[in-house]
Design an enzyme around this catalytic site. Structure first.
Site, mmCIF file in Angstrom:
data_model
loop_
_atom_site.group_PDB
_atom_site.id
_atom_site.type_symbol
_atom_site.label_atom_id
_atom_site.label_comp_id
_atom_site.label_asym_id
_atom_site.label_seq_id
_atom_site.Cartn_x
_atom_site.Cartn_y
_atom_site.Cartn_z
ATOM 1 N N ARG A 162 -43.443 -43.318 -23.609
ATOM 2 C CA ARG A 162 -42.129 -42.842 -24.215
ATOM 3 C C ARG A 162 -40.987 -43.438 -23.280
ATOM 4 O O ARG A 162 -40.682 -43.080 -22.408
ATOM 5 C CB ARG A 162 -42.053 -41.586 -24.696
ATOM 6 C CG ARG A 162 -40.571 -41.238 -25.039
ATOM 7 C CD ARG A 162 -40.430 -39.893 -25.666
ATOM 8 N NE ARG A 162 -40.733 -38.850 -25.062
ATOM 9 C CZ ARG A 162 -40.425 -37.647 -25.325
ATOM 10 N NH1 ARG A 162 -39.985 -37.257 -26.691
ATOM 11 N NH2 ARG A 162 -40.578 -36.314 -24.607
ATOM 12 N N ASP A 446 -37.930 -28.871 -21.099
ATOM 13 C CA ASP A 446 -37.581 -30.046 -20.536
ATOM 14 C C ASP A 446 -36.310 -30.361 -21.032
ATOM 15 O O ASP A 446 -35.446 -29.288 -21.319
ATOM 16 C CB ASP A 446 -38.707 -31.055 -21.395
ATOM 17 C CG ASP A 446 -38.301 -31.233 -22.769
ATOM 18 O OD1 ASP A 446 -37.618 -30.463 -23.339
ATOM 19 O OD2 ASP A 446 -39.316 -31.667 -23.386
#
Length: 534
Positions: A162, A446
């Site tokens: 990613r 996150d």
């Protein structure tokens, strides 16, 4: 144009990644595609203002022929037909990369985005680890003498990388003195060094594409893929990409996004945390109808979230693509068996909902949860690798369903406000120290969860929300007072004045500016935070 690398903090092994040929490839990507990216980011601003003014979004009338058309994405390569468990985590440090590959998951989402703080060390170290992962030769010995090597008794997880979202720059690679596009750096370096090898073994290259807000952004990625494959002499269609549907405008363009990428598409993912952040951000000035209850109260069973996930499954399977479930935030604590047992049961329930809804697999954030996720999907899939054949024709989702935020049960409380400010500061401090994913109170936090936290505070202030547990109105003054109290709480917990001054004080100052400041809304927390680490 002139490309330069500002290597102010040399990273061991950087010369193996930043070769002249690799940097030439990154420069080609930048010259050919950066201007389009800039234009698409400008388009985001216009689209958001229009939606906020109207207080709504709708499916695009100009692309109705795509939604009604008869087409399919390209057949999946062998390594991506079974994705029932995907382990997510940063590609740096090497120990975490090895643990992810060894986890028993079918896929490792090697995250260069929300779970990674893009310090120059992390950017380069991640590329070195991905290079080793592609060739199966990662190893590490800790300072205590513990050895980490890749397992040979089970298949290693297939790597899906990613890259950073379109909005993030890379300040250490400059073209004509200006930062390059972080996404092009991440993709370009990984593709250049690994694409031929991965293609020769059938292991990729595979990517997850984050935070897109329109099918035109997907079109740009497709153009990049076509160019990159031609440039390196790799057959067209070798690349496969899974798109995270983690913004509210993308939820209205799922079919169009798959269509733009159909020769390279593998599926869509329900990126739930960023999705909630996007709704708050997109409609932040649109009144109380878009004010959510406390973050912890907004579950995946809320009607507007059910609409989003069921539409995603239906869309993917109609087009022959995989529907991937999102992250359950609960993580085990090996030192506290009771907490671990509770976390496992919550994850099991979350994954069972996804599997029964038709998802083909899902994410976990800790190796200890791989078996739980696998057991759930095994119970539903049986011997089948996926359930793409489950078309969910009965699902009917309207624009109003996707925007029915008021359907979420729960309240806005001072406890929730405190938690948001605590998490925003604590996570940002850890991010500034170079760690992009951290357990806070047995939840994996996150950048996405930090974004929800700080945007909820901003939204509550600007809508003068009344707190259900105290009756107080959320104002800048109240939020500032609570923020100061939570910062002092963190000071006591950290109990290290040097670390506190280095990371927590700048984090607290930044969160104060983003939530209670007069400077207006900032689109992404990571943009000003990046200036503090780059």
């Amino acid at each position: 144009m002139a490309l330069t690398v500002t290597d102010r903090l040399p990273v061991a092994g950087a010369d193996r990644i930043l070769t002249e040929e690799a940097l030439d490839f990154v420069e080609q990507l930048h010259v050919k595609f950066a201007a389009t990216r800039d234009g698409l980011l400008a388009d985001r601003v216009t689209a958001r203002r229009q939606a906020a003014a109207a207080g709504k979004l709708d499916f695009l009338p100009e692309t109705s022929h795509i939604r009604s058309g008869d087409w399919q994405v390209a057949p999946a390569p062998g390594k991506l037909t079974d994705r029932r468990v995907e382990m997510t985590g940063p590609a740096s440090p090497v120990k975490m990369a090895i643990n992810a590959l060894n986890s028993g998951a079918k896929v490792w989402l090697a995250d260069l985005e929300d779970a990674s703080a893009p310090t120059w060390h992390n950017v380069i170290d991640a590329q070195l680890n991905l290079y080793g992962a592609a060739r199966g030769d990662l190893a590490y010995t800790s300072e205590e003498g513990k050895e980490y090597t890749l397992r040979t008794d089970i298949p290693l997880a297939t790597v899906v990388v990613r890259p950073r979202g379109w909005h993030l720059p890379e300040n250490h690679i400059l073209i004509d003195g200006a930062p390059t596009v972080g996404a092009l750096v991440d993709f370009g370096l990984h593709f250049f060094h690994n694409a031929r090898h991965l293609a020769s073994t059938g292991d990729g290259p595979f990517y997850y594409l984050p935070k897109m807000e329109s099918h035109l952004e997907a079109r740009l990625w497709n153009e990049i893929f076509v160019f990159a494959q031609d440039e390196l002499g790799i057959p067209q269609g070798t690349i496969r990409a899974t798109v995270l549907i983690e913004t509210i405008p993308a939820a209205f363009q799922m079919e169009e996004i798959l269509y733009e990428l159909k020769d390279h598409a593998s599926g869509l993912n329900a990126g739930r945390w960023d999705y909630l952040f996007s709704i708050i951000k997109y409609f932040r000035e649109s009144g109380s109808a878009f004010v959510m209850p406390d973050r912890a109260s907004v579950s995946m069973t809320a009607p507007f979230m059910r609409a989003y996930t069921e539409l995603l499954v239906k869309t993917c399977h109609r087009r022959g693509a995989f529907a991937m479930g999102g992250m359950a935030a609960f993580i085990p604590n090996r030192r506290e068996p009771e907490i671990t047992a509770q976390a496992v049961e919550k994850v099991r329930a979350d994954k069972m909902r996804e599997a029964n809804d038709g998802f083909d697999g899902s994410w976990v954030a800790h190796p200890d949860l791989v078996d739980t996720c696998r057991e759930v999907f095994d119970s539903v899939l049986g011997d089948k690798p996926n359930q793409v054949d489950r078309l969910r024709k009965e699902v009917q989702v309207s624009a109003a369903d996707l925007l029915d935020v008021a359907s979420a049960e729960g309240e806005v409380t001072e406890a929730g406000l405190r938690l948001n400010l605590y998490v925003a500061v604590a996570y940002t401090a850890v991010w500034l120290s170079g760690n992009g994913a951290v357990a806070i109170h047995n939840l994996m936090e996150d950048a996405a969860t930090a974004e929800i936290s700080r945007t909820q505070v901003w939204q509550q202030i600007h809508n003068q929300v009344t707190l259900a547990d105290t009756g107080n109105t959320v104002t800048r003054e109240l939020a500032g007072k609570i923020l100061a109290e939570e910062v002092e709480r963190l000071r006591a917990e950290v109990n290290d004045e040097e670390a506190f001054a280095r990371y927590y004080e700048p984090a607290a100052k930044l969160i104060a500016e983003l939530t209670t400041g007069e400077g207006g809304f900032v689109e992404f927390l990571t943009l000003p935070a990046y200036e503090l680490v780059s």
